[in-house]
Design a protein around this motif. Sequence first.
Motif, short mmCIF file in Angstrom:
data_model
loop_
_atom_site.label_atom_id
_atom_site.label_comp_id
_atom_site.label_asym_id
_atom_site.label_seq_id
_atom_site.Cartn_x
_atom_site.Cartn_y
_atom_site.Cartn_z
N THR A 174 32.39 52.98 45.13
CA THR A 174 33.23 52.06 44.37
C THR A 174 32.78 51.90 42.92
O THR A 174 33.60 51.78 42.02
CB THR A 174 33.31 50.70 45.09
OG1 THR A 174 34.08 49.83 44.30
CG2 THR A 174 31.94 50.10 45.34
N PRO B 157 38.49 46.42 41.03
CA PRO B 157 38.78 47.85 41.30
C PRO B 157 39.67 48.44 40.21
O PRO B 157 40.13 47.73 39.32
CB PRO B 157 39.54 47.79 42.63
CG PRO B 157 40.13 46.42 42.69
CD PRO B 157 39.24 45.52 41.90
N LYS C 208 34.80 54.16 39.63
CA LYS C 208 35.73 53.30 38.88
C LYS C 208 35.22 52.96 37.49
O LYS C 208 36.01 52.75 36.58
CB LYS C 208 36.07 52.06 39.68
CG LYS C 208 35.08 50.92 39.60
CD LYS C 208 35.52 49.76 40.44
CE LYS C 208 34.43 48.75 40.64
NZ LYS C 208 34.06 48.04 39.44
#
Length: 413
Positions: free
Chosen positions: A254, A83, A258
């Motif tokens: 996600t 992440p 990112k």
Amino acid sequence: MKIAVVGTGRVGLPLALAFAESGADVVGFDINSDIRQAVNVKHRMPFLEPGFEETLASGSVHIGERIEEVGDVDYFVVTVGTPLLHHIETDLTAVTRVIKQLGSKIRPGQTVIMRSTTAPHTTHYVKKQLEKSSGYTVGEDIFLACCPERIVEGKAREELLSLPQIVGTEDPRSRELAETLFSVLGVEILHCNFITAELVKLFNNVSRYAYFAIANVLAMIAVDYDAEPYEILKLTNHNYPRPITSTPGFTAGTCLRKDFGMLSEAYWSADILVSAWRINESMPKFLVEAAKSKWGGLSGYRIAVLGYSFKRDADDVRDTLSDKVLRYLHRECPKELVLHDHLVKAADVPQMQDLRFTADLPDAIADADLIVIATNHSLYCEKRDLLLDRVNNSGCHVVDIWDALATGSVLIG
Ligand SMILES: NC(=O)c1ccc[n+]([C@@H]2O[C@H](COP(=O)([O-])OP(=O)(O)OC[C@H]3O[C@@H](n4cnc5c(N)ncnc54)[C@H](O)[C@@H]3O)[C@@H](O)[C@H]2O)c1
């Protein structure tokens, strides 16, 4: 062929199962006990990802907890999460921990495959960390390849067996061993070096992120001018050989969000990716303000937000923009705020004061004065008549950035 997959989440588990289906001897490792329980005990997928039911039922893949317990394998495939930190910087905590664990375990002849998405030059860092922790030399004793995952959630099985595989290596033996591994999936192999493999993966994602930003900026400009984005898109594309291929919506999740950060962490200047990020991230606030300017303050409203996962027909809530729209709506102090999603787990929904969660659509919209469609789940398209009935017979307004109700309007009613 013996393979250990380290990190059996949404990427690692489908890959482990696909390798097992191709005849490999596969073991997984994950620190998450829910995943181990789902696979080892209940023999089912811990998340929505169809197609692997039979393989799971056969119990051919077992998920262990500690990599230290691994037996003799040919490959370690690293699929842990990467992440972003709160700053524009990749969080390499999980990667570093796993590589150090592997460093103390790896033996000559074994190969490490980096499958997690990483910022440019991370595979070079992995090589140094692996050599430092093991005392071996990559390319001579042990081997390393960067083979990024490019599947889309929900179609893992189909895409693992069809997408060409990028294989980034920097020595001939690693190249040969990585090719041998992915050949079992029967896909085309495309060779390059580490940095090229990392950039291919990142640009596959950020280009989509930027395409969506074009449609989103079109939508925001159109709504500001009191025009309809979907009418503009229809006219721009009608029998026109160079159409706009993306449509407006809440662009998040996600990976898309990112991966822009992974490319941007090394650059100080604002660029097209930063602009795309700002455009996509501003959509929830823009829609709340547009609703207020069309219908007045929302404080007396009963509001139903439909959809919490970051994308259509998925149960993954990581980096969803529904979170943002819920917070902005909450600040308007509505009479009631209800969130509907029939696919996500109640445990994944935010514990926000005054927010009621339901998986029952008629219950969510029963008394709504305003419906905000945050995720374009198929269910909302299928129940179009039910939703439009509230507009036509109860004076309810709808914010529909996805055109899920096929009215051609973003602000309906
Ligand atoms: N989700 C996608 O659609 C997708 C697609 C392409 C690439 N990717 C990339 O793949 C990588 C994994 O993503 P994901 O969505 O599967 O994440 P995830 O969070 O679902 O899975 C990662 C798993 O690694 C486990 N883990 C963390 N540290 C560990 C350790 N020390 N030992 C064993 N297990 C450990 C976690 O418990 C988790 O289950 C990321 O880099 C992501 O960017 C994801």
